[in-house]
Design an enzyme around this catalytic site. Structure first.
Site, mmCIF file in Angstrom:
data_model
loop_
_atom_site.group_PDB
_atom_site.id
_atom_site.type_symbol
_atom_site.label_atom_id
_atom_site.label_comp_id
_atom_site.label_asym_id
_atom_site.label_seq_id
_atom_site.Cartn_x
_atom_site.Cartn_y
_atom_site.Cartn_z
ATOM 1 N N SER A 85 -10.891 -9.247 1.671
ATOM 2 C CA SER A 85 -10.274 -8.471 2.733
ATOM 3 C C SER A 85 -11.435 -7.908 3.535
ATOM 4 O O SER A 85 -12.374 -7.359 2.952
ATOM 5 C CB SER A 85 -9.425 -7.347 2.130
ATOM 6 O OG SER A 85 -8.805 -6.614 3.162
ATOM 7 N N TYR A 127 -4.173 1.390 -4.919
ATOM 8 C CA TYR A 127 -2.995 1.930 -4.224
ATOM 9 C C TYR A 127 -2.215 2.808 -5.212
ATOM 10 O O TYR A 127 -1.484 2.325 -6.075
ATOM 11 C CB TYR A 127 -2.096 0.817 -3.674
ATOM 12 C CG TYR A 127 -2.712 -0.002 -2.549
ATOM 13 C CD1 TYR A 127 -3.861 0.421 -1.875
ATOM 14 C CD2 TYR A 127 -2.144 -1.206 -2.148
ATOM 15 C CE1 TYR A 127 -4.420 -0.330 -0.841
ATOM 16 C CE2 TYR A 127 -2.698 -1.958 -1.117
ATOM 17 C CZ TYR A 127 -3.837 -1.518 -0.472
ATOM 18 O OH TYR A 127 -4.382 -2.270 0.538
ATOM 19 N N HIS A 135 -12.291 -5.866 -1.779
ATOM 20 C CA HIS A 135 -11.538 -4.908 -0.962
ATOM 21 C C HIS A 135 -12.430 -4.274 0.112
ATOM 22 O O HIS A 135 -12.937 -3.168 -0.064
ATOM 23 C CB HIS A 135 -10.951 -3.837 -1.890
ATOM 24 C CG HIS A 135 -9.825 -3.061 -1.282
ATOM 25 N ND1 HIS A 135 -8.977 -2.285 -2.036
ATOM 26 C CD2 HIS A 135 -9.385 -2.941 -0.004
ATOM 27 C CE1 HIS A 135 -8.082 -1.724 -1.237
ATOM 28 N NE2 HIS A 135 -8.311 -2.095 -0.006
ATOM 29 N N TRP A 172 0.840 -1.215 0.000
ATOM 30 C CA TRP A 172 0.000 0.000 0.000
ATOM 31 C C TRP A 172 0.871 1.259 0.000
ATOM 32 O O TRP A 172 0.701 2.161 -0.843
ATOM 33 C CB TRP A 172 -0.933 -0.018 1.217
ATOM 34 C CG TRP A 172 -1.855 1.160 1.355
ATOM 35 C CD1 TRP A 172 -2.177 2.079 0.383
ATOM 36 C CD2 TRP A 172 -2.580 1.552 2.525
ATOM 37 N NE1 TRP A 172 -3.073 3.005 0.896
ATOM 38 C CE2 TRP A 172 -3.325 2.707 2.203
ATOM 39 C CE3 TRP A 172 -2.689 1.030 3.821
ATOM 40 C CZ2 TRP A 172 -4.158 3.352 3.134
ATOM 41 C CZ3 TRP A 172 -3.519 1.665 4.740
ATOM 42 C CH2 TRP A 172 -4.243 2.809 4.385
ATOM 43 N N ASP A 205 1.127 -8.254 -1.356
ATOM 44 C CA ASP A 205 -0.271 -7.820 -1.332
ATOM 45 C C ASP A 205 -0.361 -6.388 -1.850
ATOM 46 O O ASP A 205 0.359 -5.507 -1.387
ATOM 47 C CB ASP A 205 -0.812 -7.862 0.109
ATOM 48 C CG ASP A 205 -2.236 -7.326 0.177
ATOM 49 O OD1 ASP A 205 -3.154 -8.046 -0.279
ATOM 50 O OD2 ASP A 205 -2.435 -6.187 0.648
HETATM 51 N N1 LIG Z 1 -8.414 -2.707 3.376
HETATM 52 C C1 LIG Z 1 -7.355 -3.438 3.111
HETATM 53 O O1 LIG Z 1 -7.466 -4.425 2.460
HETATM 54 C C2 LIG Z 1 -6.022 -3.007 3.651
HETATM 55 C C3 LIG Z 1 -5.939 -1.958 4.573
HETATM 56 C C4 LIG Z 1 -4.704 -1.679 5.154
HETATM 57 C C5 LIG Z 1 -3.583 -2.414 4.787
HETATM 58 N N2 LIG Z 1 -3.684 -3.410 3.851
HETATM 59 C C6 LIG Z 1 -2.509 -4.193 3.438
HETATM 60 O O2 LIG Z 1 -1.731 -4.521 4.572
HETATM 61 C C7 LIG Z 1 -0.399 -4.027 4.399
HETATM 62 C C8 LIG Z 1 0.205 -3.686 5.734
HETATM 63 O O3 LIG Z 1 -0.561 -2.741 6.443
HETATM 64 P P1 LIG Z 1 -0.119 -1.214 6.528
HETATM 65 O O4 LIG Z 1 0.923 -0.956 5.487
HETATM 66 O O5 LIG Z 1 -1.359 -0.424 6.515
HETATM 67 O O6 LIG Z 1 0.462 -1.083 7.989
HETATM 68 P P2 LIG Z 1 1.732 -1.678 8.751
HETATM 69 O O7 LIG Z 1 2.328 -2.776 7.996
HETATM 70 O O8 LIG Z 1 1.276 -1.925 10.134
HETATM 71 O O9 LIG Z 1 2.700 -0.400 8.795
HETATM 72 C C9 LIG Z 1 3.473 -0.090 7.670
HETATM 73 C C10 LIG Z 1 4.264 1.176 7.895
HETATM 74 O O10 LIG Z 1 5.069 1.118 9.048
HETATM 75 C C11 LIG Z 1 6.349 1.680 8.801
HETATM 76 N N3 LIG Z 1 7.315 0.582 8.949
HETATM 77 C C12 LIG Z 1 7.334 -0.610 8.318
HETATM 78 N N4 LIG Z 1 8.352 -1.367 8.739
HETATM 79 C C13 LIG Z 1 9.004 -0.662 9.653
HETATM 80 C C14 LIG Z 1 10.137 -0.925 10.461
HETATM 81 N N5 LIG Z 1 10.786 -2.069 10.391
HETATM 82 N N6 LIG Z 1 10.540 0.050 11.312
HETATM 83 C C15 LIG Z 1 9.895 1.220 11.396
HETATM 84 N N7 LIG Z 1 8.806 1.522 10.665
HETATM 85 C C16 LIG Z 1 8.354 0.587 9.803
HETATM 86 C C17 LIG Z 1 6.308 2.241 7.383
HETATM 87 O O11 LIG Z 1 5.838 3.605 7.370
HETATM 88 P P3 LIG Z 1 6.740 4.877 7.748
HETATM 89 O O12 LIG Z 1 8.156 4.549 7.439
HETATM 90 O O13 LIG Z 1 6.191 6.012 6.974
HETATM 91 O O14 LIG Z 1 6.488 5.068 9.235
HETATM 92 C C18 LIG Z 1 5.223 1.384 6.743
HETATM 93 O O15 LIG Z 1 4.612 2.002 5.664
HETATM 94 C C19 LIG Z 1 -0.589 -2.851 3.444
HETATM 95 O O16 LIG Z 1 0.626 -2.450 2.822
HETATM 96 C C20 LIG Z 1 -1.593 -3.427 2.489
HETATM 97 O O17 LIG Z 1 -0.965 -4.301 1.594
HETATM 98 C C21 LIG Z 1 -4.886 -3.709 3.303
#
Ligand SMILES: NC(=O)c1ccc[n+]([C@@H]2O[C@H](COP(=O)([O-])OP(=O)(O)OC[C@H]3O[C@@H](n4cnc5c(N)ncnc54)[C@H](OP(=O)(O)O)[C@@H]3O)[C@@H](O)[C@H]2O)c1
Length: 327
Positions: A152, A56, A121, A21, A51
């Site tokens: 999802s 996105y 979605h 995303w 994913d």
């Molecule tokens: N409705 C849906 O279907 C839906 C909704 C949400 C998510 N998703 C999917 O789930 C995936 C994961 O969720 P998410 O991206 O929302 O949240 P997440 O994985 O909880 O957080 C990702 C964010 O945290 C930071 N990060 C990642 N690894 C890190 C590390 N090792 N150390 C420090 N900061 C780190 C980065 O942002 P910064 O560096 O800017 O802080 C990154 O963009 C998405 O990419 C997407 O594919 C789907």
């Protein structure tokens, strides 16, 4: 990297996979070069599942993955999503014609003949009471446009309803130290039916990396700025729906549980992997260093019972009252 079966698909997927995303949009400025480097780093670490979604960055995330596929020879399973192009976003919009159109767009963006896995979605819950939607997906599979489909979901109950449709292969749901309800009943049911589980928002939008503070700033086009209270989409997608200040307090308590030398992000991901119904966690990664750190979760030993109990204690005391009955 360790691998787990993705439900009944026959695919074994990296237990730490890649959420694409942030490399598309809605997380502040990202450069395509750095995003591509992050994707390459993921493959170098053994990630074989990504994913994404058509929306996105309006196809930007899918097109980057197509570039990655051109530059690498490994087999990568790509899960995309369909439905959020609808405006208004209604159950009626989830019809055969619209789904076919969305899938053609994703095929083009991903430069593919057939999509590996398409997820509805986070559709309006009424979609789960319309078998014709799943019939349309079956037709797309028969036509060779998609290999498998899943959903999802926002809420546990949507997941429970979705897996009554026999060809739903995967359910993607928010699951992390701050969102524990899926482990109560849903995972058991999904496992019983051989449905794969994608644990999304595994770092609670970065909170569970331990790097955020009260004064952290987010760019205007970062949902952590504009969707904290659900202004644009479900607030559960931003910081897992937990109040920011409360979450920071809980993060400090979890920090006390880290074994020496272990960073919080891999620790939080290892907590997710303790649940064997989970096929993979899909942390979002913007940069190669984040991706490498996240993938290192797969090398950590299981968390001791005492640590699991302590995390449960933090959840019960601080987080559960805010989220448990909401999703
Ligand atoms: N409705 C849906 O279907 C839906 C909704 C949400 C998510 N998703 C999917 O789930 C995936 C994961 O969720 P998410 O991206 O929302 O949240 P997440 O994985 O909880 O957080 C990702 C964010 O945290 C930071 N990060 C990642 N690894 C890190 C590390 N090792 N150390 C420090 N900061 C780190 C980065 O942002 P910064 O560096 O800017 O802080 C990154 O963009 C998405 O990419 C997407 O594919 C789907």
């Amino acid at each position: 990297m360790r691998y787990r079966p993705l439900g009944r698909t026959g695919w074994d997927v990296s237990e730490v996979s890649f959420g694409a995303w942030a490399i598309g949009g809605a997380w502040g400025a990202v450069s395509d070069d750095e995003s591509l480097a992050a994707l390459h780093a993921a493959l170098d670490c053994g990630v074989n599942f990504i994913d994404t979604a058509d929306v996105y960055g309006d196809g930007r995330s899918e097109r980057l993955i197509a570039r990655l596929k051109r530059e690498r020879t490994e087999k990568i399973v790509v899960a995309t999503k369909a439905g959020r192009r609808l405006s208004p976003h209604t159950a009626d919009g989830y019809n055969a014609a619209n789904l076919a159109r969305f899938i053609e767009d994703s095929l083009r963006n991903l430069a593919a003949d057939c999509l590996d896995l398409v997820q509805l979605h986070c559709p309006p819950p009424d979609v789960y009471y319309r078998p014709e939607v799943f019939g349309a997906l079956d037709d797309l599979a028969k036509a060779g446009k998609i290999r498998y489909y899943g959903v999802s979901v926002e809420r546990v109950e949507e997941g429970l309803k979705a897996i009554e449709f026999p060809n739903v292969q995967t359910v993607q749901i928010v699951f992390n130290c701050f969102r524990q309800r899926p482990a109560e009943l849903f995972f058991r049911e999904a496992k019983r039916r051989g449905v794969g589980i994608l644990a999304r928002v595994p770092l609670a939008s970065g909170l569970l990396s331990g790097k955020l503070a009260r004064n952290s700033q987010f760019e205007p086009d970062d949902h952590r700025n504009f969707n904290r209270h659900g202004e644009a989409f479900d607030m559960g997608e931003t910081f897992s729906g937990v109040d920011y200040e409360v979450a920071l307090e809980a993060v400090e308590e979890i920090r006390q549980l880290l074994p020496p030398g272990t960073a919080m992000a891999p620790f939080a991901l290892r907590w997710i992997l303790m649940e064997d119904a989970v096929s993979c966690a899909i942390p979002g990664g913007k940069r190669p260093d984040q991706v490498r750190e996240n993938c290192s979760a797969s090398d950590l030993p299981p968390l001791p019972d005492e640590t699991m109990r302590a995390i449960r204690g933090v959840y019960e005391a601080k987080i559960k009252p805010l989220v448990h009955q909401r999703w």
